[in-house]
Design a protein around this motif. Sequence first.
Motif, short mmCIF file in Angstrom:
data_model
loop_
_atom_site.label_atom_id
_atom_site.label_comp_id
_atom_site.label_asym_id
_atom_site.label_seq_id
_atom_site.Cartn_x
_atom_site.Cartn_y
_atom_site.Cartn_z
N GLN A 42 -4.12 7.52 -0.93
CA GLN A 42 -3.59 6.18 -1.20
C GLN A 42 -3.78 5.85 -2.67
O GLN A 42 -4.86 6.00 -3.23
CB GLN A 42 -4.28 5.14 -0.33
CG GLN A 42 -3.67 3.75 -0.46
CD GLN A 42 -4.21 2.76 0.55
OE1 GLN A 42 -4.89 3.15 1.50
NE2 GLN A 42 -3.92 1.48 0.37
N MET A 99 2.50 2.45 3.18
CA MET A 99 1.42 2.44 4.16
C MET A 99 1.18 1.03 4.68
O MET A 99 0.54 0.84 5.71
CB MET A 99 0.15 2.99 3.52
CG MET A 99 0.26 4.42 3.02
SD MET A 99 -1.22 4.90 2.08
CE MET A 99 -0.85 6.61 1.72
N ARG A 126 -2.96 -0.36 -3.61
CA ARG A 126 -3.69 -1.14 -2.61
C ARG A 126 -3.41 -2.63 -2.80
O ARG A 126 -3.79 -3.22 -3.81
CB ARG A 126 -5.20 -0.88 -2.71
CG ARG A 126 -5.57 0.58 -2.49
CD ARG A 126 -7.06 0.84 -2.67
NE ARG A 126 -7.37 2.26 -2.53
CZ ARG A 126 -7.59 2.89 -1.40
NH1 ARG A 126 -7.55 2.21 -0.26
NH2 ARG A 126 -7.86 4.19 -1.37
N ASP A 164 0.87 -1.18 0.00
CA ASP A 164 0.00 0.00 0.00
C ASP A 164 0.91 1.23 0.00
O ASP A 164 1.86 1.30 0.78
CB ASP A 164 -0.89 0.06 1.25
CG ASP A 164 -1.85 -1.11 1.35
OD1 ASP A 164 -2.27 -1.62 0.29
OD2 ASP A 164 -2.17 -1.51 2.47
N ALA A 165 0.61 2.20 -0.87
CA ALA A 165 1.45 3.41 -0.91
C ALA A 165 0.66 4.53 -1.56
O ALA A 165 -0.34 4.31 -2.26
CB ALA A 165 2.75 3.15 -1.67
N ARG A 175 -2.19 11.63 2.42
CA ARG A 175 -3.35 10.82 2.77
C ARG A 175 -3.99 10.16 1.55
O ARG A 175 -4.95 9.39 1.69
CB ARG A 175 -4.39 11.68 3.48
CG ARG A 175 -3.91 12.23 4.83
CD ARG A 175 -5.01 13.02 5.50
NE ARG A 175 -4.59 13.53 6.81
CZ ARG A 175 -5.37 14.26 7.61
NH1 ARG A 175 -6.60 14.57 7.23
NH2 ARG A 175 -4.89 14.68 8.77
#
Length: 231
Positions: A15, A54, A18, A8-9, A13
């Motif tokens: 994104q 993330m 996924r 995830d990156a 905020r």
Amino acid sequence: MLKLEAVDAGYGRAQVLRQVSFEAQAGEITCLLGRNGAGKTTTMKAIMGLLPLMGGQVRLEAEMLSALPAHQVPRCGVGYVPQGRRLFGELTVGQNLEVGRFSKPDNEGVLEEVLQLFPRLRERFSQRANTLSGGEQQMLAMARALSLRPKVVLLDEPTEGLQPSMIAAIRDVTETMRDQGVAVVLVEQRVEAILALADRAALLENGRMRGVVSGAEMRDDPSILAGHLGV
């Protein structure tokens, strides 16, 4: 082998990626395919540590790349040719290649190796990078990445805006890298180049991985590209 696991990156905020997972094997060209905005360049930046993850992880063999700061990732054997080349325009060809060797200064003989791959750069060795043609600049960007003697090379749109003779030269060097056992991850919008080069393709759609197919499958079934790229 380069391996992404449930990555995830994004940016702040926002994104973008996924649960992206795929592998790039040594001695193969893995094409990362998707429409504009699918997350291809974001994936490249995530591999290089230029974007904090993330979630998930990126590994190269036993090394956890995603646990390293960005400046240490090249030392593990990852070369990156970003979209737009990102050369040091005021430096000469030779100085740009010297910068490429900073991460692994003990690579003896590598300068001669890359100049054999790109003879044009030998002719331009003392010329400033910002005075080169677009194709010569792309050669320099690739030669700089290869100065690491990398295990993996990430190529983001390497033939964008180039004339056919330069495209052929870039393609030949990409195939040479594969033949030398390098794992190549290629982002490329030119469908004919993808079909000719790919050993396998990882299909991205809206930041999610929709599957991995072999190059032979893509060549035998054009509907695969039509479904994912709209071509």
